[in-house]
Write a protein that holds these residues in place. Sequence first.
Motif, PDB file in Angstrom:
ATOM      1  N   LYS A  85      -1.922   1.440  -6.008  1.00  0.00           N
ATOM      2  CA  LYS A  85      -1.779   0.711  -4.742  1.00  0.00           C
ATOM      3  C   LYS A  85      -2.388   1.441  -3.539  1.00  0.00           C
ATOM      4  O   LYS A  85      -1.691   1.837  -2.599  1.00  0.00           O
ATOM      5  CB  LYS A  85      -0.313   0.373  -4.473  1.00  0.00           C
ATOM      6  CG  LYS A  85       0.347  -0.280  -5.688  1.00  0.00           C
ATOM      7  CD  LYS A  85       1.414  -1.262  -5.306  1.00  0.00           C
ATOM      8  CE  LYS A  85       2.031  -1.929  -6.518  1.00  0.00           C
ATOM      9  NZ  LYS A  85       1.067  -2.774  -7.248  1.00  0.00           N
ATOM     10  N   PRO A  86      -3.707   1.602  -3.590  1.00  0.00           N
ATOM     11  CA  PRO A  86      -4.409   2.214  -2.464  1.00  0.00           C
ATOM     12  C   PRO A  86      -4.753   1.167  -1.399  1.00  0.00           C
ATOM     13  O   PRO A  86      -4.629  -0.031  -1.641  1.00  0.00           O
ATOM     14  CB  PRO A  86      -5.689   2.724  -3.105  1.00  0.00           C
ATOM     15  CG  PRO A  86      -5.959   1.716  -4.189  1.00  0.00           C
ATOM     16  CD  PRO A  86      -4.619   1.214  -4.657  1.00  0.00           C
ATOM     17  N   LYS A  87      -5.154   1.654  -0.237  1.00  0.00           N
ATOM     18  CA  LYS A  87      -5.630   0.751   0.815  1.00  0.00           C
ATOM     19  C   LYS A  87      -7.066   0.342   0.498  1.00  0.00           C
ATOM     20  O   LYS A  87      -7.473  -0.799   0.709  1.00  0.00           O
ATOM     21  CB  LYS A  87      -5.572   1.488   2.157  1.00  0.00           C
ATOM     22  CG  LYS A  87      -5.990   0.693   3.361  1.00  0.00           C
ATOM     23  CD  LYS A  87      -5.530   1.415   4.629  1.00  0.00           C
ATOM     24  CE  LYS A  87      -5.816   0.585   5.860  1.00  0.00           C
ATOM     25  NZ  LYS A  87      -7.100   0.959   6.486  1.00  0.00           N
ATOM     26  N   ILE A  97       0.863  -1.180   0.000  1.00  0.00           N
ATOM     27  CA  ILE A  97       0.000   0.000   0.000  1.00  0.00           C
ATOM     28  C   ILE A  97       0.894   1.221   0.000  1.00  0.00           C
ATOM     29  O   ILE A  97       1.782   1.361   0.850  1.00  0.00           O
ATOM     30  CB  ILE A  97      -0.941  -0.016   1.240  1.00  0.00           C
ATOM     31  CG1 ILE A  97      -1.900  -1.208   1.124  1.00  0.00           C
ATOM     32  CG2 ILE A  97      -1.705   1.304   1.348  1.00  0.00           C
ATOM     33  CD1 ILE A  97      -2.711  -1.481   2.361  1.00  0.00           C
TER      34      ILE A  97
END
Lengths: 140, 166
Positions: free
Chosen positions: B155-157, B104
């Motif tokens: 690549k986010p949470k 992340i």
Amino acid sequence: MALQDKYQQLISQATSAGVSNLNVKEQDNVLYISGDAPSADVKNQLWDTYNTIDPDFRAGDLVLDVNVGNAVDGGKVKVVTQQSNLNIRKGPGTDQPIVGKAAHGDTITLLSKANAQWWLVKDNDGEEGYAYAQYLEPVS
Amino acid sequence: MNILKAPALMAAVVTVGMVSCKPNDAKIKTEIETKLKTEQGLSAVTVDVQKAAVTLAGTTDSDAAKATAETDAKGVKGVESVANNITVNAPAPTPTITTNAPTINPDDALTTAVKDATKDFAGVKADVKDGIVTLTGDIKRADLPKLLQGIAASKPKKVENKLTIK
């Protein structure tokens, strides 16, 4: 595990379609699926399935980070913008000046992958610069 | 006349002799093939019989299956020898799914990547906070997967899709 069940069809499809480096992890009520798809078609099919399971992607419980893995340095990539030209920039970032444009549907050369988002390319006029990787698709 | 007839007679005898041999081989071949059909993993094995000498060829997935084919062939009446030329395929790599913690991006890297991912979608606004990307504004349904592919690659949470679909 509940989210894995919800998206089981997607995981099975990724496995059978030959997605490599497949990683599936549930964390804080979000399922993360990542891997390298053998082709852009496979990637699009996975997104179609995702859209079927979660119409319009509203649930916010999946991060599907599957990219087409077989783009190789020196290989050809196709410009797959919606319809516009693809900006080629001096550096990796939209804040970088535009040094050239590649037309929608053009096949250009991938020189190297600066990172997951930005690839160094050379267009058909011989201009070199960085283009946004989501708009490039490897051609075999 | 007799001198002329003799070779013809000999030829006839030889032919009869060969013919009487052939059904035997064919019968052995059929019997082995029938046996192999009842076994697992031997569908790609071929059987050849020449004068009661059996040659097994083709492919299978395990040494055990290869041995089974040979045992089966030897068990058929009239078989004098078995040459086992079956190739054992290397097992297909079983797809492995790893379960590593996801990567992340920290907010600053995420913000940059999200900005890049949204710039071509004029009506879309993206906010990044604590790894969560919240999308507002409007978009065409056909453009939605492309936008979200870019967001996922940053690549986010988590992605909160609050877009209005036109």
